[in-house]
Design an enzyme around this catalytic site. Structure first.
Site, PDB file in Angstrom:
ATOM      1  N   ARG A  31       0.815  -1.205   0.000  1.00 47.28           N
ATOM      2  CA  ARG A  31       0.000   0.000   0.000  1.00 47.28           C
ATOM      3  C   ARG A  31       0.844   1.248   0.000  1.00 47.28           C
ATOM      4  O   ARG A  31       1.939   1.282   0.580  1.00 47.28           O
ATOM      5  CB  ARG A  31      -0.901  -0.002   1.233  1.00 47.28           C
ATOM      6  CG  ARG A  31      -2.164  -0.867   1.153  1.00 47.28           C
ATOM      7  CD  ARG A  31      -3.119  -0.403   0.074  1.00 47.28           C
ATOM      8  NE  ARG A  31      -3.104   1.043  -0.125  1.00 47.28           N
ATOM      9  CZ  ARG A  31      -3.791   1.889   0.623  1.00 47.28           C
ATOM     10  NH1 ARG A  31      -4.554   1.437   1.606  1.00 47.28           N
ATOM     11  NH2 ARG A  31      -3.741   3.187   0.386  1.00 47.28           N
TER      12      ARG A  31
ATOM     13  N   ARG B 285       5.023   6.065 -14.445  1.00 44.79           N
ATOM     14  CA  ARG B 285       5.813   5.743 -15.648  1.00 44.79           C
ATOM     15  C   ARG B 285       7.034   6.633 -15.734  1.00 44.79           C
ATOM     16  O   ARG B 285       8.135   6.171 -16.055  1.00 44.79           O
ATOM     17  CB  ARG B 285       4.956   5.913 -16.906  1.00 44.79           C
ATOM     18  CG  ARG B 285       4.295   4.619 -17.345  1.00 44.79           C
ATOM     19  CD  ARG B 285       3.769   4.704 -18.759  1.00 44.79           C
ATOM     20  NE  ARG B 285       2.679   5.658 -18.903  1.00 44.79           N
ATOM     21  CZ  ARG B 285       1.439   5.418 -18.518  1.00 44.79           C
ATOM     22  NH1 ARG B 285       1.141   4.252 -17.954  1.00 44.79           N
ATOM     23  NH2 ARG B 285       0.480   6.323 -18.682  1.00 44.79           N
TER      24      ARG B 285
ATOM     25  N   CYS C  14      -6.021   3.423 -13.090  1.00 43.96           N
ATOM     26  CA  CYS C  14      -6.363   4.562 -12.234  1.00 43.96           C
ATOM     27  C   CYS C  14      -7.880   4.593 -12.058  1.00 43.96           C
ATOM     28  O   CYS C  14      -8.618   4.346 -13.018  1.00 43.96           O
ATOM     29  CB  CYS C  14      -5.910   5.875 -12.846  1.00 43.96           C
ATOM     30  SG  CYS C  14      -4.132   5.974 -13.123  1.00 43.96           S
TER      31      CYS C  14
ATOM     32  N   GLU D 104     -11.438   7.419  -6.047  1.00 47.17           N
ATOM     33  CA  GLU D 104     -11.656   6.939  -4.689  1.00 47.17           C
ATOM     34  C   GLU D 104     -13.045   7.360  -4.211  1.00 47.17           C
ATOM     35  O   GLU D 104     -13.588   8.382  -4.671  1.00 47.17           O
ATOM     36  CB  GLU D 104     -10.580   7.532  -3.754  1.00 47.17           C
ATOM     37  CG  GLU D 104     -10.672   7.076  -2.304  1.00 47.17           C
ATOM     38  CD  GLU D 104     -10.403   5.590  -2.152  1.00 47.17           C
ATOM     39  OE1 GLU D 104      -9.379   5.105  -2.653  1.00 47.17           O
ATOM     40  OE2 GLU D 104     -11.265   4.925  -1.553  1.00 47.17           O
TER      41      GLU D 104
ATOM     42  N   ARG E 258      -3.810   7.227  -3.863  1.00 50.34           N
ATOM     43  CA  ARG E 258      -3.547   5.966  -3.192  1.00 50.34           C
ATOM     44  C   ARG E 258      -3.053   4.940  -4.210  1.00 50.34           C
ATOM     45  O   ARG E 258      -3.367   5.038  -5.391  1.00 50.34           O
ATOM     46  CB  ARG E 258      -4.806   5.421  -2.509  1.00 50.34           C
ATOM     47  CG  ARG E 258      -5.345   6.291  -1.382  1.00 50.34           C
ATOM     48  CD  ARG E 258      -6.680   5.791  -0.908  1.00 50.34           C
ATOM     49  NE  ARG E 258      -7.152   6.385   0.347  1.00 50.34           N
ATOM     50  CZ  ARG E 258      -7.847   7.511   0.435  1.00 50.34           C
ATOM     51  NH1 ARG E 258      -8.125   8.203  -0.678  1.00 50.34           N
ATOM     52  NH2 ARG E 258      -8.251   7.973   1.607  1.00 50.34           N
TER      53      ARG E 258
ATOM     54  N   TYR F 195       3.191   5.829   3.417  1.00 49.83           N
ATOM     55  CA  TYR F 195       2.201   6.908   3.529  1.00 49.83           C
ATOM     56  C   TYR F 195       2.964   8.207   3.707  1.00 49.83           C
ATOM     57  O   TYR F 195       3.646   8.381   4.722  1.00 49.83           O
ATOM     58  CB  TYR F 195       1.252   6.668   4.695  1.00 49.83           C
ATOM     59  CG  TYR F 195       0.214   5.607   4.414  1.00 49.83           C
ATOM     60  CD1 TYR F 195       0.558   4.259   4.373  1.00 49.83           C
ATOM     61  CD2 TYR F 195      -1.103   5.955   4.169  1.00 49.83           C
ATOM     62  CE1 TYR F 195      -0.396   3.289   4.103  1.00 49.83           C
ATOM     63  CE2 TYR F 195      -2.062   4.992   3.895  1.00 49.83           C
ATOM     64  CZ  TYR F 195      -1.697   3.663   3.862  1.00 49.83           C
ATOM     65  OH  TYR F 195      -2.637   2.695   3.591  1.00 49.83           O
TER      66      TYR F 195
ATOM     67  N   ARG G 155      -3.338   6.187   7.990  1.00 50.34           N
ATOM     68  CA  ARG G 155      -2.921   4.961   8.659  1.00 50.34           C
ATOM     69  C   ARG G 155      -1.703   5.237   9.529  1.00 50.34           C
ATOM     70  O   ARG G 155      -0.588   4.835   9.224  1.00 50.34           O
ATOM     71  CB  ARG G 155      -2.588   3.885   7.617  1.00 50.34           C
ATOM     72  CG  ARG G 155      -3.740   3.330   6.794  1.00 50.34           C
ATOM     73  CD  ARG G 155      -4.744   2.572   7.633  1.00 50.34           C
ATOM     74  NE  ARG G 155      -4.152   1.474   8.406  1.00 50.34           N
ATOM     75  CZ  ARG G 155      -4.005   0.234   7.907  1.00 50.34           C
ATOM     76  NH1 ARG G 155      -4.378  -0.035   6.665  1.00 50.34           N
ATOM     77  NH2 ARG G 155      -3.456  -0.708   8.659  1.00 50.34           N
TER      78      ARG G 155
END
Ligand SMILES: C=C(O[C@@H]1C=C(C(=O)O)C=C[C@H]1O)C(=O)O
Length: 122
Positions: free
Chosen positions: A7, A63, A74, A77, A89, A107, A115
């Site tokens: 993540r 890229r 893509c 969210e 994210r 993160y 988080r």
């Protein structure tokens, strides 16, 4: 070899093409450094962007950071009320010769608030 899911997230200062591409490039580079990865270790990557980010595809930033042959997607969210704005994210799938659970999730910037249990001290 073992399949891993890694993540990451970062917050973008403003909804501009340059800032989205720059911050996404920084995120994917940091993920590779912290996990001692190369692009060849990656199977696929999914990015999401909050609805307030519209000026660039995060995959283009990845890229430009060297993920030229990694299949990426893509998406938008979910706009959960109260969630942090301008967040990119990512969920990266990698095939690594190391135990599952040995990877570091990344993160950055304001995304660390999502988080705190995972974010390393910057
Ligand atoms: C908390 C986050 O935001 C959302 C919530 C997630 C979760 O609860 O696991 C994962 C991704 C996002 O959809 C995050 O990006 O880590």
């Amino acid at each position: 070899m073992t399949l891993h899911a890694i993540r990451g997230a970062t917050q973008i200062e403003l909804n501009t093409r340059d800032l989205i591409l720059e911050a996404t490039g920084q995120l994917v580079t940091e993920l590779m450094v912290r996990n001692d990865l190369t692009a060849d270790d990656l199977i696929s990557v999914i990015f999401t962007a909050t609805p307030d980010l519209t000026e660039a595809f995060p995959a283009l930033g990845a890229r430009r950071a060297g993920w030229t042959r990694v299949p990426m997607m893509c998406a938008t969210e979910i706009a959960v009320p109260g969630a942090p704005p301008r967040i990119v994210r990512m969920l990266a799938h990698a095939d690594l010769d190391r135990p599952r659970g040995s990877v570091s999730h990344v993160y950055l910037r304001g995304a660390a608030a999502l988080r705190p249990d995972l974010a390393l001290a910057e």
